[in-house]
Enzyme design. Structure first.
Site, mmCIF file in Angstrom:
data_model
loop_
_atom_site.group_PDB
_atom_site.id
_atom_site.type_symbol
_atom_site.label_atom_id
_atom_site.label_comp_id
_atom_site.label_asym_id
_atom_site.label_seq_id
_atom_site.Cartn_x
_atom_site.Cartn_y
_atom_site.Cartn_z
ATOM 1 C CD GLU A 8 14.325 7.865 0.557
ATOM 2 O OE1 GLU A 8 13.979 7.927 -0.647
ATOM 3 O OE2 GLU A 8 15.159 7.036 0.979
ATOM 4 N N PRO A 37 10.058 -3.079 -13.134
ATOM 5 C CG PRO A 37 11.682 -2.636 -14.754
ATOM 6 C CD PRO A 37 10.220 -2.961 -14.593
ATOM 7 N NE ARG A 38 13.125 1.375 -5.773
ATOM 8 C CZ ARG A 38 12.336 2.220 -5.124
ATOM 9 N NH1 ARG A 38 11.039 2.229 -5.365
ATOM 10 N NH2 ARG A 38 12.829 3.045 -4.226
ATOM 11 N N GLY A 74 7.312 7.191 -12.933
ATOM 12 C CA GLY A 74 6.180 7.982 -12.471
ATOM 13 C C GLY A 74 4.822 7.412 -12.830
ATOM 14 C CD GLU A 75 3.039 5.893 -17.477
ATOM 15 O OE1 GLU A 75 2.149 6.539 -18.047
ATOM 16 O OE2 GLU A 75 3.620 4.907 -17.993
ATOM 17 C CG ASN A 77 6.111 1.890 0.823
ATOM 18 O OD1 ASN A 77 5.511 1.326 1.726
ATOM 19 N ND2 ASN A 77 5.774 3.074 0.377
ATOM 20 N N PRO A 78 5.226 -1.571 0.753
ATOM 21 C CG PRO A 78 4.394 -2.790 2.590
ATOM 22 C CD PRO A 78 5.545 -1.895 2.160
ATOM 23 C CG LEU A 79 2.884 1.644 3.450
ATOM 24 C CD1 LEU A 79 3.384 2.859 4.203
ATOM 25 C CD2 LEU A 79 1.834 0.902 4.271
ATOM 26 C CD GLU A 80 3.816 4.343 -4.096
ATOM 27 O OE1 GLU A 80 4.162 3.531 -4.981
ATOM 28 O OE2 GLU A 80 4.200 5.523 -4.076
#
Length: 438
Positions: free
Chosen positions: A68, A271-272, A313-314, A338-341
């Protein structure tokens, strides 16, 4: 549930929250001990301010976690360009780091107060926002009611409502209406999300598309990227990113099955939730695989099987190291990620079929051929193997994903159009204030 019963329930929630407030100390302390709270800033969770309120109009923007926060960065930057101050709240340590890295001192960052009346009231007493902008699906009853009682306009942007949330609210439509009537506007991600908010009593509702499409790709330190690329060399690679429990093991099993067909294969597992890394490293090593943890600083060696991306952050680094990315929480988990990245960073995307939370994005990618959905481990292994062997198929998927993202852009402009009636008066106030001082 009748309207009267719903309002009675919200009143009881208010009093229950006030009663529970003194008992929250041990809970917040426990979270801090697990690294889930910033130990030096826990007072902010009780509504105590960490900064003075700046003079003039102020907008409160809230983004719960990393996804978000990244989504609202361009929106925040646009509003800042109009000369209006922003206090930006987030709920996690990692999202606070994103704010610091991408927005620096241009906003005031605070941790969001607990959704209990004493904390929310203390926060609002100090910051006295002129407008509240809430991202995605953060429905906090006490916060919404307190803002409503103070006549502060509330706008939900990039609004999303999952199947599970909608089913839950549908059982309590009167309660939903009693809350959503406080929202001045809902800007939904998709037509489905918009219809769901309308069904629950939100008015007005417009559809913008997904703000995440209008963000920049995840950043990367170029020196680090080049260094890791040199370590990997020309080895074939694939990545399993944003994985949830069980999916890391599946990725390791696929690696073990494919490495004879693809000599030198390197599998990148991200991992998330990085705090699971100790457990995952032990599990993967017990399978007889050689593993390097990114957080250790140890280089990727020629015999490394798995690069475990246990840093925060990587993602921009990990996705730039491969052209094939499986997006997790879709095989063993539910809802997807999210698949957009991955689409922005030139990867052929694979995913399980449990992607309800990102239905619109996956629908667009599927229509263009930018993603392939798999039903289980064996099908995923087959898809990875196929894409490693077939450069043309891989390139076609990458191009399709990139084209899909480009076609989906425009959510930021649509969102700003919906926000204009609320922001314009504040821009005028800010301008008049500066003129009077000049």
């Amino acid at each position: 549930m009748s309207e009267r019963a719903a309002r009675t329930l919200l009143t009881l929630y208010r009093y229950a929250g006030a009663a529970a407030y003194p008992l929250m100390g041990p809970y917040v302390a426990w979270r801090a001990s697990k690294g889930k709270e910033d130990k030096g800033r826990t007072r902010e969770r009780y509504g105590f301010a960490g900064h003075e309120r700046p003079e003039g109009p102020l907008i409160w923007v809230h983004a719960a976690s990393v996804g978000e926060t990244i989504a609202v960065v361009p929106l925040v930057q646009t509003i800042l360009g109009y000369g209006v101050n922003i206090v930006l709240t987030t709920g996690t340590v990692t999202s606070a780091r994103v704010v610091r890295e991408r927005l620096g001192d241009s906003v005031i960052h605070q941790y969001v107060p607990l959704d209990l009346k004493p904390a929310v009231s203390r926060f609002l007493d100090h910051w006295s926002p002129d407008l509240a902008i809430i991202a995605e699906s953060e429905i906090w009853p006490m916060t919404i009611l307190e803002l409503g009682a103070r006549n502060v306009p509330q706008v939900l942007v990039n609004g999303r409502m999952s199947d599970r949330s909608f089913a839950s609210w549908k059982k309590r439509t009167s309660l939903a209406e009693a809350l959503f009537e406080n929202l001045a506007h809902v800007v939904a991600q998709s037509e489905i999300d918009g219809e769901r908010f309308r069904a629950l009593g939100a008015r007005p509702v417009t559809v913008s598309g997904n703000l995440k499409v209008d963000t920049l790709p995840p950043p990367v330190d170029e020196k680090t990227l080049q260094a890791v690329r040199r370590q990997i060399g020309k080895r074939p690679t694939w990545a399993a990113v944003s994985t949830h429990e069980g999916e890391e093991k599946i990725a390791a099993e696929i690696h073990a099955a494919l490495r004879k067909r693809h000599p030198g294969l390197l599998t990148i597992v991200v991992p998330r939730h990085p705090p699971r890394a100790d457990e995952l490293a032990e599990q993967i090593r017990s399978m007889g695989l050689r593993l390097v943890r990114r957080s250790s600083g140890e280089p990727v060696a020629a015999d490394t099987d798995i690069l475990l991306g246990d840093t925060i952050g990587e993602m921009g680094l990990y996705l730039r190291l491969t052209e094939i990315a499986f997006v997790g929480r879709s095989l063993t988990g539910a809802g997807g990620q999210n698949p957009l990245e991955p689409a922005m960073l030139d990867t052929a995307i694979l995913s399980g079929k449990n992607v309800q939370n990102f239905r619109d994005s996956y629908k667009n990618l599927l229509e263009r051929g930018g993603v392939k959905l798999v039903r289980d481990r064996n099908m995923l292994a087959g898809a990875v193997n196929y894409l490693l062997l077939n450069e043309e198929a891989r390139r076609n998927m990458i191009a399709a994903a990139s084209a899909t993202v480009n076609d989906m852009r425009g959510a930021l402009a649509a969102t700003m159009k919906a926000l204009e009636p609320f922001i314009h008066p504040l821009v005028v106030q800010a301008g008049l204030r500066r003129a009077s001082k000049g």
